[in-house]
Scaffold this active site. Structure first.
Site, PDB file in Angstrom:
ATOM      1  CG  HIS A   1      -1.712   1.295   1.163  1.00 11.06           C
ATOM      2  ND1 HIS A   1      -3.043   1.087   0.998  1.00 11.06           N
ATOM      3  CD2 HIS A   1      -1.756   2.370   1.824  1.00 11.06           C
ATOM      4  CE1 HIS A   1      -3.761   2.387   0.860  1.00 11.06           C
ATOM      5  NE2 HIS A   1      -2.913   2.971   1.593  1.00 11.06           N
ATOM      6  CD  GLU A   2       1.701   3.451   3.765  1.00 13.03           C
ATOM      7  OE1 GLU A   2       1.876   4.796   3.056  1.00 13.03           O
ATOM      8  OE2 GLU A   2       0.393   3.430   4.243  1.00 13.03           O
TER       9      GLU A   2
ATOM     10  CG  HIS B   1       0.264   6.246  -1.077  1.00 16.97           C
ATOM     11  ND1 HIS B   1      -0.903   6.618  -1.474  1.00 16.97           N
ATOM     12  CD2 HIS B   1      -0.287   5.611   0.316  1.00 16.97           C
ATOM     13  CE1 HIS B   1      -1.851   6.255  -1.033  1.00 16.97           C
ATOM     14  NE2 HIS B   1      -1.709   5.701   0.172  1.00 16.97           N
TER      15      HIS B   1
END
Length: 345
Positions: free
Chosen positions: A17-18, A21
């Site tokens: 997920h990170e 980003h």
């Protein structure tokens, strides 16, 4: 061993997920202060010589973050303005915010595809395998080989959807549309039977899924695509049920509940672990896209508002709203965790 699986599963989902980003922030030349897995005090960190980003692992494996220049109200005069998040156009900021959830969906697809290649896949079509005598399905005339097309008008593409709709019925009469083995379309009515176990209430109709194993690259690809789509749909249905009251907040699980599920699935084998990883990854992706403050979806909502009104919302106002949302989420998490502990006791 369960605690190791728990940390690895959550760590992998958070990392993916990170990284979504982080990757898109770098792609659009946004300054990244820190890439962190976990929360709380740092256990380990490093930074390349003359590099801009600090990479860290923190002691609580329940979250992570990518800290970007220009994301908070406080401004850093050392960073060029064109490298700050607020200087990027709406599309770029949208992609940076969406990429975390997007990578979760992609990760789930890859995990399901690899699992199907290794172990084979089970057909997702909700075809009845067996019917237990004396249960509502048997009395309603449902037979082995029947395909469940819909329940109370809600189309059922997977066995998971069938189970969810039966559980959220709360024991009321259901109208089930079937496709018989001979191709005829018929509708039957039945009332799920309430079963109580250790103070947990569930509803059953007395049917099981037909386990049809499939192998090969194409079948694995189809399985991954369809399962990703259906898990996404299942998550949306669950959220809808929360708002309508069909599913109670008490049915939600936090870290303690997830730990219990990891323990159960680990005992059933690595294939079940892989499915759980995909399931949780899609859950994280969908939840983060909800238009609620502090979530990525909340930030995306402010971008939509900015696009509509033609100017950005005041950073101070936006950050205040996100902070309020964060504390509300924290309170909800404490409540859910407390319930999880009571269930274990």
């Amino acid at each position: 061993m369960t605690i190791i699986w728990f940390i690895l599963i959550l760590g992998a989902i958070i990392l993916v997920h990170e990284f979504g980003h982080y990757l898109f922030a770098k792609l659009f030349h946004t300054y990244v202060y820190e890439f962190s897995i976990g929360m709380g005090p740092r256990l380990f960190y490093f930074k390349k010589k003359n590099g801009e980003t600090e990479y860290s692992i923190r002691c609580i494996p329940l979250g992570g973050f990518v800290r970007l220049a220009g994301e908070e109200v406080d401004d850093d005069t050392k960073i060029p303005k064109d490298r700050k998040l607020y200087s990027k156009n709406v599309i770029q900021r949208f992609l940076i915010m969406f990429a975390g959830a997007g990578f979760n969906f992609l990760f789930a697809f890859v995990v399901l595809f690899v699992s199907a290649l290794i172990y084979g896949s089970t057909s997702l079509t909700p075809i009845v395998g067996s019917v237990s005598e004396g249960y509502p399905a048997y009395e309603a005339g449902i037979n082995s080989g029947d395909q469940i097309l819909s329940i109370d008008g809600d189309k059922t593409d997977s066995w998971n959807e069938v189970q969810l709709l039966i559980q959220t019925s709360k024991g009321k009469e259901l109208e089930i549309k079937l496709k018989r083995v001979n191709g005829n379309i018929e509708t039957v009515k039945l009332t799920p039977k309430e079963v109580t176990s250790d103070e947990d209430v569930s509803y059953v109709v007395g049917i099981s899924i037909a386990n049809v194993k499939q192998t090969g690259f194409i079948n694995s690809l189809k399985y991954a695509v369809n399962t990703t789509r259906l898990l996404f749909k299942l998550m949306l249905t669950t959220i809808k049920s929360l708002f309508t009251g069909a599913v109670s907040v008490n049915n939600l699980s936090g870290p303690v509940g997830i730990y219990s599920v990891v323990d159960d699935q680990a005992k059933l084998g690595f294939q079940n672990i892989l499915y759980l990883v995909a399931f949780l990854s899609i859950n994280v992706g969908v939840i983060n896209l909800l238009p609620f403050p502090a979530f990525d979806g909340g930030r995306i909502l402010f971008l939509i508002i900015e696009k509509i009104k033609g100017s950005p919302v005041s950073p101070k106002v936006e950050n205040t709203i996100h902070n309020i949302g964060f504390f509300l989420l924290l309170a909800l998490m404490i409540y859910i965790t407390f319930n999880d502990i009571l269930k274990l006791i």
